[in-house]
Scaffold this motif. Structure first.
Motif, mmCIF file in Angstrom:
data_model
loop_
_atom_site.group_PDB
_atom_site.id
_atom_site.type_symbol
_atom_site.label_atom_id
_atom_site.label_comp_id
_atom_site.label_asym_id
_atom_site.label_seq_id
_atom_site.Cartn_x
_atom_site.Cartn_y
_atom_site.Cartn_z
ATOM 1 N N LEU A 187 -3.180 49.140 2.785
ATOM 2 C CA LEU A 187 -3.599 47.801 2.370
ATOM 3 C C LEU A 187 -2.764 47.287 1.195
ATOM 4 O O LEU A 187 -2.863 46.124 0.809
ATOM 5 C CB LEU A 187 -5.089 47.786 2.008
ATOM 6 C CG LEU A 187 -6.039 47.985 3.181
ATOM 7 C CD1 LEU A 187 -7.478 48.157 2.693
ATOM 8 C CD2 LEU A 187 -5.960 46.827 4.162
ATOM 9 N N ASP A 188 -1.972 48.190 0.612
ATOM 10 C CA ASP A 188 -0.952 47.846 -0.377
ATOM 11 C C ASP A 188 -1.489 46.973 -1.510
ATOM 12 O O ASP A 188 -2.504 47.290 -2.105
ATOM 13 C CB ASP A 188 0.255 47.198 0.304
ATOM 14 C CG ASP A 188 0.994 48.180 1.209
ATOM 15 O OD1 ASP A 188 0.841 49.397 0.992
ATOM 16 O OD2 ASP A 188 1.715 47.737 2.122
ATOM 17 N N GLU A 189 -0.817 45.837 -1.784
ATOM 18 C CA GLU A 189 -1.145 45.060 -2.986
ATOM 19 C C GLU A 189 -2.529 44.439 -2.971
ATOM 20 O O GLU A 189 -2.995 43.965 -4.013
ATOM 21 C CB GLU A 189 -0.095 43.954 -3.198
ATOM 22 C CG GLU A 189 1.258 44.442 -3.678
ATOM 23 C CD GLU A 189 2.215 44.779 -2.552
ATOM 24 O OE1 GLU A 189 3.422 44.895 -2.818
ATOM 25 O OE2 GLU A 189 1.746 44.924 -1.396
ATOM 26 N N ARG A 190 -3.200 44.428 -1.845
ATOM 27 C CA ARG A 190 -4.575 43.924 -1.838
ATOM 28 C C ARG A 190 -5.478 44.785 -2.717
ATOM 29 O O ARG A 190 -6.552 44.349 -3.135
ATOM 30 C CB ARG A 190 -5.123 43.891 -0.414
ATOM 31 C CG ARG A 190 -4.463 42.837 0.470
ATOM 32 C CD ARG A 190 -5.227 42.705 1.766
ATOM 33 N NE ARG A 190 -6.563 42.177 1.550
ATOM 34 C CZ ARG A 190 -7.577 42.338 2.390
ATOM 35 N NH1 ARG A 190 -7.398 43.045 3.509
ATOM 36 N NH2 ARG A 190 -8.762 41.830 2.131
ATOM 37 N N LEU A 191 -5.049 46.017 -3.000
ATOM 38 C CA LEU A 191 -5.873 46.955 -3.773
ATOM 39 C C LEU A 191 -5.223 47.316 -5.111
ATOM 40 O O LEU A 191 -5.485 48.382 -5.664
ATOM 41 C CB LEU A 191 -6.105 48.233 -2.958
ATOM 42 C CG LEU A 191 -6.735 48.061 -1.578
ATOM 43 C CD1 LEU A 191 -6.924 49.428 -0.914
ATOM 44 C CD2 LEU A 191 -8.069 47.331 -1.666
ATOM 45 N N ASP A 192 -4.378 46.436 -5.655
ATOM 46 C CA ASP A 192 -3.582 46.818 -6.820
ATOM 47 C C ASP A 192 -4.255 46.513 -8.162
ATOM 48 O O ASP A 192 -3.607 46.578 -9.205
ATOM 49 C CB ASP A 192 -2.197 46.165 -6.764
ATOM 50 C CG ASP A 192 -2.229 44.642 -6.924
ATOM 51 O OD1 ASP A 192 -3.347 44.067 -7.007
ATOM 52 O OD2 ASP A 192 -1.152 44.027 -6.950
ATOM 53 N N ARG A 193 -5.545 46.209 -8.152
ATOM 54 C CA ARG A 193 -6.286 46.014 -9.406
ATOM 55 C C ARG A 193 -7.545 46.869 -9.400
ATOM 56 O O ARG A 193 -8.060 47.225 -8.349
ATOM 57 C CB ARG A 193 -6.662 44.536 -9.585
ATOM 58 C CG ARG A 193 -5.484 43.635 -9.927
ATOM 59 C CD ARG A 193 -5.899 42.191 -10.036
ATOM 60 N NE ARG A 193 -6.221 41.623 -8.740
ATOM 61 C CZ ARG A 193 -6.739 40.408 -8.573
ATOM 62 N NH1 ARG A 193 -7.021 39.645 -9.624
ATOM 63 N NH2 ARG A 193 -7.002 39.955 -7.358
#
Length: 335
Positions: A187-193
């Motif tokens: 899911l890459d940057e969708r989960l970057d926080r």
């Protein structure tokens, strides 16, 4: 919780750092790209925390004496030690991948050999090169390891890929244990926080990987495969009803011979779910004989008190001692 302790307390989810593996990959094409992808997936805030967190834990990840002292504090008699998933390096070409896995297998075996009565180990195979997986599994077993650790997928290969059939067959034939432990979520940057890359990403990857094994019929073809799913199998065991519904309602979901939920009793799951009610449901769904104590030692997303977490689920005495060690002893300590 009181009662007899006929078997040792066994933690099947504990990790090891192997500097020789990182030395082998340093400077190779693809390494920087893989690190960049990892950085994008996790985000800068997570990376700022991860470095100091791992650094503080290096002694527990590398020094056997420190590891054993920590195990004593936790009340753990035996650990099944696997390399940190950061050592997978599924970007590596065949030659480098083979070197990485051989170093990991030999390094893990050497670590465990310093306390053979208390430490057992798992090695690595290169999932990105299915044709090498059997050879490297055999290498791990030749070192005296119990099996290997694998991720939820490799670039271009889901666990349902037919190219893994020889690997599943060899693992089944040898009785090798396979620890399914994801590293990185697509899911890459969708989960970057907010560290969603781990809190959401890991259980998602577990559920996807197990679904590929189940729906593809891999567990029908290899009924004696010994797979331990880390993190309690992620979302799948507690949401398996949706998979069952699809299997009954849709012909395109009929890749496996029986209802998907029936395969939970062919898999093993660690107890690391961070919620006593979820742990109780996992035991109900999979069976008390299919759940094993797991801590993710010594990382911060693990449990410093895995026995306390197990006690909080208020299981029956039989189920408590099964999860505490009897199930793992039956799986790992056979001659």
């Amino acid at each position: 919780m009181t009662g007899p302790r006929p078997t040792p307390t066994i933690d099947v989810h504990a990790h090891l750092l192997l500097p020789e593996v990182e030395e082998a990959v340093a400077g190779h094409p693809g390494h920087a790209e893989a690190r960049s992808l990892d950085a994008r997936r996790n985000g800068p805030a997570a990376l700022a925390v991860n470095g100091p967190m791992v650094g503080e834990r290096v002694p527990r990840l590398t020094d056997v004496a420190v590891r054993l002292a920590a195990m004593d504090t936790q009340g753990v008699d035996v650990q099944l030690v696997s390399p940190s998933p950061s050592h997978y390096h599924y970007w590596a070409d065949p030659q480098l991948a083979e070197r990485v896995c051989r170093l990991a297998n030999e390094g893990t075996a050497a670590h465990c050999a310093k306390a053979p009565d208390r430490l057992s180990g798992l090695g690595l195979v290169p999932l990105q090169h299915p044709g090498l997986a059997v050879e490297l599994l055999d290498h791990a077993l030749e070192q005296g390891l119990k099996g290997v650790e694998i991720s939820s997928h490799a670039p271009g290969h889901e666990l349902s890929d037919p190219s893994y059939e020889p690997f599943w067959s060899r693992a089944e034939e040898t009785g090798a244990v396979l620890l399914l432990h994801p590293f990185g979520c697509t899911l890459d940057e969708r989960l970057d926080r907010w560290y969603l890359s781990n809190t959401v990403g890991q259980p998602t990857e577990n559920a996807v990987a197990l679904s590929h094994l189940i729906f593809s019929g891999a567990l029908d073809r290899h009924p004696d495969l010994k797979v331990i799913a880390a993190h309690g199998g992620g979302y799948l065991p507690t949401h398996i009803g949706r998979s069952d519904h699809a299997w009954w309602a849709r012909p395109d979901a009929r890749g496996c011979a029986r209802e998907p939920s029936s395969y939970l009793k062919r898999l093993y799951f660690d107890s690391l779910v961070h919620d006593p009610y979820v742990l109780r449901e996992l035991v109900r769904a999979a069976g008390a004989d299919r759940v094993l104590l797991g801590s993710d030692f010594p990382f911060d997303m693990g449990s410093d008190d895995p026995l306390g977490a197990l006690r909080s689920a208020l299981l029956s005495d039989h189920a408590f001692h099964a999860v505490r060690g009897a199930n793992a002893a039956a799986l790992l300590l056979k001659d």
